[in-house]
Design a protein around this motif. Sequence first.
Motif, PDB file in Angstrom:
ATOM      1  N   LEU A 249       0.835  -1.200   0.000  1.00 55.14           N
ATOM      2  CA  LEU A 249       0.000   0.000   0.000  1.00 55.14           C
ATOM      3  C   LEU A 249       0.872   1.254   0.000  1.00 55.14           C
ATOM      4  CD1 LEU A 249      -3.043   0.728   2.303  1.00 55.14           C
ATOM      5  CD2 LEU A 249      -1.177   2.353   2.142  1.00 55.14           C
ATOM      6  N   MET A 250       1.909   1.247   0.846  1.00 51.33           N
ATOM      7  CA  MET A 250       2.765   2.425   0.950  1.00 51.33           C
ATOM      8  C   MET A 250       3.518   2.688  -0.354  1.00 51.33           C
ATOM      9  SD  MET A 250       4.286   2.230   4.818  1.00 51.33           S
ATOM     10  CE  MET A 250       5.016   3.848   4.627  1.00 51.33           C
ATOM     11  N   ARG A 251       4.056   1.636  -0.951  1.00 51.34           N
ATOM     12  CA  ARG A 251       4.762   1.812  -2.220  1.00 51.34           C
ATOM     13  C   ARG A 251       3.848   2.425  -3.284  1.00 51.34           C
ATOM     14  NH1 ARG A 251       9.703  -0.156  -3.407  1.00 51.34           N
ATOM     15  NH2 ARG A 251      10.704  -1.613  -1.960  1.00 51.34           N
ATOM     16  N   ALA A 252       2.648   1.866  -3.394  1.00 55.11           N
ATOM     17  CA  ALA A 252       1.711   2.342  -4.408  1.00 55.11           C
ATOM     18  C   ALA A 252       1.307   3.790  -4.150  1.00 55.11           C
ATOM     19  CB  ALA A 252       0.481   1.448  -4.451  1.00 55.11           C
TER      20      ALA A 252
ATOM     21  N   LEU B  27       1.504   9.610  -5.362  1.00 53.97           N
ATOM     22  CA  LEU B  27       1.606  10.993  -4.908  1.00 53.97           C
ATOM     23  C   LEU B  27       2.819  11.707  -5.492  1.00 53.97           C
ATOM     24  CD1 LEU B  27       0.625  10.632  -1.134  1.00 53.97           C
ATOM     25  CD2 LEU B  27      -0.792  11.505  -2.999  1.00 53.97           C
ATOM     26  N   ALA B  28       3.866  10.954  -5.780  1.00 53.64           N
ATOM     27  CA  ALA B  28       5.090  11.560  -6.315  1.00 53.64           C
ATOM     28  C   ALA B  28       5.175  11.472  -7.832  1.00 53.64           C
ATOM     29  CB  ALA B  28       6.311  10.896  -5.687  1.00 53.64           C
TER      30      ALA B  28
ATOM     31  N   LYS C 257      -6.860  15.693  -7.312  1.00 53.51           N
ATOM     32  CA  LYS C 257      -6.350  14.339  -7.512  1.00 53.51           C
ATOM     33  C   LYS C 257      -5.619  13.846  -6.270  1.00 53.51           C
ATOM     34  CE  LYS C 257      -5.600  15.159 -12.474  1.00 53.51           C
ATOM     35  NZ  LYS C 257      -4.581  15.210 -13.548  1.00 53.51           N
ATOM     36  N   VAL C 258      -4.865  14.732  -5.649  1.00 51.71           N
ATOM     37  CA  VAL C 258      -4.149  14.371  -4.418  1.00 51.71           C
ATOM     38  C   VAL C 258      -5.149  14.038  -3.312  1.00 51.71           C
ATOM     39  CG1 VAL C 258      -2.529  15.152  -2.652  1.00 51.71           C
ATOM     40  CG2 VAL C 258      -2.200  15.845  -5.039  1.00 51.71           C
ATOM     41  N   LEU C 259      -6.141  14.907  -3.141  1.00 52.53           N
ATOM     42  CA  LEU C 259      -7.138  14.690  -2.091  1.00 52.53           C
ATOM     43  C   LEU C 259      -7.899  13.389  -2.315  1.00 52.53           C
ATOM     44  CD1 LEU C 259      -8.564  18.328  -1.826  1.00 52.53           C
ATOM     45  CD2 LEU C 259      -6.758  17.284  -0.443  1.00 52.53           C
ATOM     46  N   ASN C 260      -8.274  13.132  -3.553  1.00 50.05           N
ATOM     47  CA  ASN C 260      -9.010  11.899  -3.860  1.00 50.05           C
ATOM     48  C   ASN C 260      -8.183  10.661  -3.542  1.00 50.05           C
ATOM     49  OD1 ASN C 260     -11.279  13.292  -4.721  1.00 50.05           O
ATOM     50  ND2 ASN C 260     -10.681  13.267  -6.878  1.00 50.05           N
ATOM     51  N   ALA C 261      -6.882  10.732  -3.820  1.00 56.51           N
ATOM     52  CA  ALA C 261      -6.017   9.589  -3.541  1.00 56.51           C
ATOM     53  C   ALA C 261      -5.945   9.310  -2.045  1.00 56.51           C
ATOM     54  CB  ALA C 261      -4.613   9.845  -4.100  1.00 56.51           C
ATOM     55  N   ILE C 262      -5.882  10.368  -1.239  1.00 58.65           N
ATOM     56  CA  ILE C 262      -5.806  10.199   0.216  1.00 58.65           C
ATOM     57  C   ILE C 262      -7.141   9.703   0.761  1.00 58.65           C
ATOM     58  CG2 ILE C 262      -5.406  11.380   2.406  1.00 58.65           C
ATOM     59  CD1 ILE C 262      -3.616  13.351   0.834  1.00 58.65           C
TER      60      ILE C 262
ATOM     61  N   ALA D 137       8.891  12.999  -3.170  1.00 56.15           N
ATOM     62  CA  ALA D 137       8.627  11.590  -2.853  1.00 56.15           C
ATOM     63  C   ALA D 137       8.901  11.302  -1.378  1.00 56.15           C
ATOM     64  CB  ALA D 137       9.475  10.687  -3.746  1.00 56.15           C
ATOM     65  N   ALA D 138      10.112  11.623  -0.930  1.00 56.07           N
ATOM     66  CA  ALA D 138      10.409  11.440   0.494  1.00 56.07           C
ATOM     67  C   ALA D 138       9.683  12.502   1.313  1.00 56.07           C
ATOM     68  CB  ALA D 138      11.916  11.485   0.729  1.00 56.07           C
ATOM     69  N   ASP D 139       9.648  13.712   0.774  1.00 60.66           N
ATOM     70  CA  ASP D 139       9.092  14.873   1.470  1.00 60.66           C
ATOM     71  C   ASP D 139       7.820  15.352   0.765  1.00 60.66           C
ATOM     72  OD1 ASP D 139       8.743  17.165   2.995  1.00 60.66           O
ATOM     73  OD2 ASP D 139      10.368  18.274   2.045  1.00 60.66           O
TER      74      ASP D 139
END
Length: 555
Positions: free
Chosen positions: A37-40, A45-46, A62-67, A342-344
């Motif tokens: 899940l985290m990888r995907a 997001l990145a 798109k970001v909000l929908n993904a979260i 990606a990291a941040d």
Amino acid sequence: MKTSIRLAGIAALGLALASAAPAAPKKAAPPQIDVKLMRAMIQRLASDELEGRAPSSPAEPKVLNAIIAQFKAAGLKPGNKGLWLQAVPTVEITAANNSALTVTGTAAPLSFKFGSDYVAASYRVTPKTEIKDAELVFVGYGINAPELGWNDYAGLDMKGKIAVILINDPDYAMETQDGPFKGRRMTYYGRWTYKYEEAARQGAAGALIVHDTFPAAYGWNVVNSSWTGAQYFVQSANNGANNTLANGWIQKPVAEAILGAGGQNLGALSEAAKQKGFKPVPLGLKASLSFDNAVRKSMSHNVIGILPGKQAPNEYVLYSAHWDHLGRCTPDVRGDDICNGAADNATGVAALAAIAKASVQAGPARRSQVFLAVTLEESGLLGSKFYAENPVYPLRATVGGVNMDNLPPIGRARDYAMSGGDKSELTALFRKALAARGLKESPEDHPEHGYYYRSDHFPFAKLGVPMYYVKRGNELVDGGSAAGAAASEDYRKNRYHQPSDEYSSKWDFSGIVQDVELYMALGRDLAMGKTWPNWYATDEFRAIRDQSRAGLKGK
């Protein structure tokens, strides 16, 4: 002999009864952290499609929908009165047609280019910013700390003038933390945000911070990428009129040239500014700059999910992580202008989703657990500040929480550090969690960098809520401290706030999983407990916490 036979019989009977009795139930193992899940989620997001996750941009929905999709899949409930989102009213100001910074009062005027020599922006909602022939004043570290008897502005009216300010605190170069400003450990007086706030309180027309890589904790490339694009602010009734006309940074060689033109030496004045009683130094020079402002008022959003508690649903524990990044930024040598982050901090948001899933699998805790993905961290912690000042769940009923920001993909560590040092009763719980995992506590890496004031736990701390902000240490299981320090320095120089902070399928997730397991345990411990950890009696946040909790049950 009869006694031996009787004892043997009793023992046999005991064994028989023991074998017949049902075995004691085993303690359930904590749910596994879902790495897939985290990888995907990090990859999503990145991705370039989300264009660096700039707030209020076309990519934000798109970001909000993904979260939200991950919060729903985890089994959380909408956290804002039946809604997933909390609207954060924002102002986006993008400067254009930036002039050179010109300095007069010398035989030949000095001219410095925008971007390479200086950067500046306005916190005011106005179509054009212009400062013309403003007097330049060197104000040391730009600190006014009455409790320490320290005032770098003493005896000077700053109205209409530009303050030239050193970054960090006067005692940042100390090896210990014994100085008036906690020595090596940065205080809030050392943060650039404070310096602009104080310059405005002093009535200055502008503020220019002298960039120096070591005390700033990052190179000029970070300043450039952060200040040459859109700037974001929470909307205010006076359109930011309480701020200076312009705030900015100048390269150290630029500062040396300016002070030299005024008959001063930056090195000598910097040393003098470290001493109590330093007086501001007018430079006998005037500066001018101007730029146009494209103003756009809009809404960005925090995402809020909740897992209601069983016994004390009206007591809350927070997990927080910021979802935003820089969007499009200064292109690198490849021409890539997307700061993917990606990291941040795609890692922190993925951790938030993974903990939500594992928490639902573990079952509701005694207290409610709130999962908060905030916006506008990169613009000055504005999303968390807005929530803290407009909380959905009262801060006086918020026990504490865990903030997650920038989980490095560099492997497991043997140690963890508490950002900000030992400030509250959370420290004892942190040490207990480390001991249970065979980990050790280490001092915060580079306390002079002021990490405590640079992430989303800070707005909550300022209003009294104790928050964890802990980081994996440098002593890696594979490679030790040398490998950890090298990896940290490599990220800071080559990826932090740059287009190269991108996801890779080759990332080592073992350390990230170690982080997430610890973060979940710290939050779960608060959520299952009955205590109310507080700041120590001497801490600057103790008074506001005690005031907010006055008359309530609990500690």
